[in-house]
Design a protein around this motif. Structure first.
Motif, short mmCIF file in Angstrom:
data_model
loop_
_atom_site.label_atom_id
_atom_site.label_comp_id
_atom_site.label_asym_id
_atom_site.label_seq_id
_atom_site.Cartn_x
_atom_site.Cartn_y
_atom_site.Cartn_z
N PHE A 103 -2.44 -1.99 0.46
CA PHE A 103 -1.20 -1.51 -0.15
C PHE A 103 -0.27 -1.19 1.01
O PHE A 103 -0.58 -0.32 1.83
CB PHE A 103 -1.48 -0.25 -0.99
CG PHE A 103 -0.25 0.33 -1.62
CD1 PHE A 103 0.13 -0.06 -2.89
CD2 PHE A 103 0.52 1.28 -0.96
CE1 PHE A 103 1.27 0.48 -3.50
CE2 PHE A 103 1.66 1.82 -1.55
CZ PHE A 103 2.03 1.42 -2.82
N VAL A 104 0.84 -1.91 1.11
CA VAL A 104 1.74 -1.76 2.25
C VAL A 104 3.17 -1.56 1.76
O VAL A 104 3.63 -2.27 0.87
CB VAL A 104 1.67 -3.01 3.17
CG1 VAL A 104 2.65 -2.90 4.33
CG2 VAL A 104 0.26 -3.23 3.69
N ASP A 105 3.85 -0.57 2.35
CA ASP A 105 5.28 -0.39 2.15
C ASP A 105 5.92 -0.59 3.52
O ASP A 105 6.00 0.34 4.32
CB ASP A 105 5.58 1.00 1.60
CG ASP A 105 7.07 1.21 1.33
OD1 ASP A 105 7.90 0.40 1.80
OD2 ASP A 105 7.41 2.20 0.66
N PRO A 106 6.34 -1.83 3.82
CA PRO A 106 6.86 -2.11 5.17
C PRO A 106 8.17 -1.41 5.48
O PRO A 106 8.51 -1.27 6.65
CB PRO A 106 7.04 -3.63 5.18
CG PRO A 106 6.98 -4.06 3.77
CD PRO A 106 6.29 -3.01 2.97
N SER A 107 8.88 -0.92 4.48
CA SER A 107 10.16 -0.26 4.74
C SER A 107 9.98 1.03 5.52
O SER A 107 10.91 1.48 6.19
CB SER A 107 10.89 0.02 3.43
OG SER A 107 10.24 1.05 2.69
N VAL A 108 8.80 1.63 5.43
CA VAL A 108 8.52 2.87 6.17
C VAL A 108 7.27 2.72 7.05
O VAL A 108 6.71 3.71 7.51
CB VAL A 108 8.36 4.07 5.22
CG1 VAL A 108 9.68 4.41 4.55
CG2 VAL A 108 7.28 3.83 4.18
N GLU A 109 6.86 1.48 7.26
CA GLU A 109 5.70 1.18 8.10
C GLU A 109 4.46 1.94 7.67
O GLU A 109 3.76 2.55 8.48
CB GLU A 109 6.02 1.44 9.58
CG GLU A 109 7.14 0.57 10.10
CD GLU A 109 7.41 0.79 11.58
OE1 GLU A 109 6.51 1.26 12.30
OE2 GLU A 109 8.53 0.48 12.00
N PHE A 110 4.19 1.92 6.35
CA PHE A 110 3.02 2.60 5.81
C PHE A 110 2.11 1.58 5.16
O PHE A 110 2.57 0.66 4.48
CB PHE A 110 3.44 3.63 4.76
CG PHE A 110 2.27 4.28 4.08
CD1 PHE A 110 1.59 5.31 4.69
CD2 PHE A 110 1.82 3.82 2.85
CE1 PHE A 110 0.49 5.90 4.08
CE2 PHE A 110 0.73 4.40 2.22
CZ PHE A 110 0.06 5.45 2.84
N GLY A 111 0.80 1.73 5.38
CA GLY A 111 -0.14 0.83 4.73
C GLY A 111 -1.52 1.43 4.61
O GLY A 111 -1.92 2.29 5.41
#
Length: 163
Positions: A103-111
């Motif tokens: 599960f990755v949210d690249p807009s905030v560099e979270f995964g």
């Protein structure tokens, strides 16, 4: 003392709870700002529901993107359903939380990356490590083919919690 605390599974449970809370918020209020998700899941999971043509095209795992268009996002205790657009063909999906691999949210560099849990004591530790490397390579390859560049996400690995 024959009992150990299973930190790996406890972390997986907590991370799935985090995903559920994020999706609940998105279902209620929409995606804020530039947030969007790359969700890789096991298409062979017995509770995953997807069109036959999608499971034929992605026989092991699939990465979906929730960004500009999605519909009918419904969150349950065990998973979520959403309709996504595949080449102008809206398709409903049901993804159980325990089928999610990344599960990755690249807009905030979270995964988050879920390492495959192996409950048998007979398998060699290097097999799990090889599988984790393989999953990371597959995921990185899939992210490279997306429309916009993706920053490296901070991935939480559970290997340091295992014996």
């Amino acid at each position: 003392m024959g009992r150990d605390i299973d930190y790996g599974n406890l972390m997986h449970e907590a991370m799935r709870g985090l995903i559920r809370k994020v999706l609940l918020d998105v279902a209620e209020r929409g995606l804020p700002g530039n947030h969007h998700f790359f969700i890789t899941f096991d298409t062979t999971h017995p509770d995953a529901e997807l069109a036959d043509w999608l499971s034929d095209r992605y026989p092991g795992e699939m990465t979906v993107v929730m960004q500009h268009w999605y519909d009918k996002l419904e969150i349950t205790e065990d998973g979520f359903s959403v309709t996504l657009n595949f080449g102008d063909a809206p398709e409903p999906l049901y993804i159980p939380y325990d089928a999610i691999r990344t599960f990755v949210d690249p807009s905030v560099e979270f995964g988050l990356r879920f390492e495959e849990q192996d409950n048998t004591e007979t398998d060699a530790p290097e097999k799990a490590s090889d599988k984790a490397t393989e999953l990371k390579q597959v995921h990185e390859h899939e992210l490279e083919v997306e429309e916009e560049p993706v920053k490296d996400a901070q991935i939480v690995s559970l290997d340091s919690f295992r014996k």
